[in-house]
Design an enzyme around this catalytic site. Sequence first.
Site, short mmCIF file in Angstrom:
data_model
loop_
_atom_site.label_atom_id
_atom_site.label_comp_id
_atom_site.label_asym_id
_atom_site.label_seq_id
_atom_site.Cartn_x
_atom_site.Cartn_y
_atom_site.Cartn_z
N GLU A 1 0.86 -1.18 0.00
CA GLU A 1 0.00 0.00 0.00
C GLU A 1 0.90 1.23 0.00
OE1 GLU A 1 -2.92 0.06 3.11
OE2 GLU A 1 -4.15 -1.49 2.18
N ASP B 1 -5.82 9.62 9.36
CA ASP B 1 -4.48 9.22 9.76
C ASP B 1 -4.06 9.88 11.06
OD1 ASP B 1 -3.79 7.53 7.53
OD2 ASP B 1 -3.84 9.35 6.31
#
Length: 271
Positions: free
Chosen positions: A49, A60
């Site tokens: 990824e 995040d």
Amino acid sequence: MSRIQNTFAALAAQGRKGLIPFITAGDPDPAKTVELMHALAEGGADVIELGVPFSDPMADGPVIQRSSERALAKGVTLHSVLDDVKRFRARDQKTPVVLMGYANPIERMGADAFAAAARDAGVDGVLVVDYPPEESHDFAAKMRAAGIDPIFLLAPTSTDDRIAAVGQVASGYVYYVSLKGVTGAANLDVSSIAGKIPAIKSRVPLPVGVGFGIRDAATARAVAEVADAVVIGSRLVQLLEQAAPERAAAELAGFVAELRVAIDGAAKPAA
């Protein structure tokens, strides 16, 4: 079958679980991203990824937010990330690459142009964090038409309806976020993960990768006991943040290799 589908089929045939590491493209050094991708593959990654840096990465935690900020400050863009994938593909035609990011850069490029450019670069999947599955049918269809698997997130709070909506549009695998909150959080509860996966599997006929909160070989192994794949990101980004530049690739490959051994141990029945 797509490269991702082939990878998971091979893992299933071998009785093994997948390892999906994440790094942010361009961090710590845009010139080193392709080298780091190869280090991930050499360490034992099944799928890579690759994060597309974005100025407001709402899902995040602070580690990946900082990595996005550093990459953006060095001029990394969606176009440069696609160039990285193309250069990676010059040496590695086997390891699937999934771009993970946010809608804004893709929408600025246009979904059709992005699909064509990603296909030509050798991208295998795309996970757009802020695209809800219920509103993503057209986008997912465009990705699949280009041979790219649209991948979606599920969470502990996902309802049966949301899981079913993902089942209608996703391919490749689904990414189950094992914790409420942002990436890099702690307090992983493997039993709660194990309890949620049957509800996902009954509505989404795809492998389930589990991430968020996986920081070492022990937690990776525990998650691999109940999931089809283990996704690890913040710990790797933190390693790169702290490593001496000349040691970064070797340290990354070494840590991923430790995870690989642990996960392969989990996949085998006890003697």
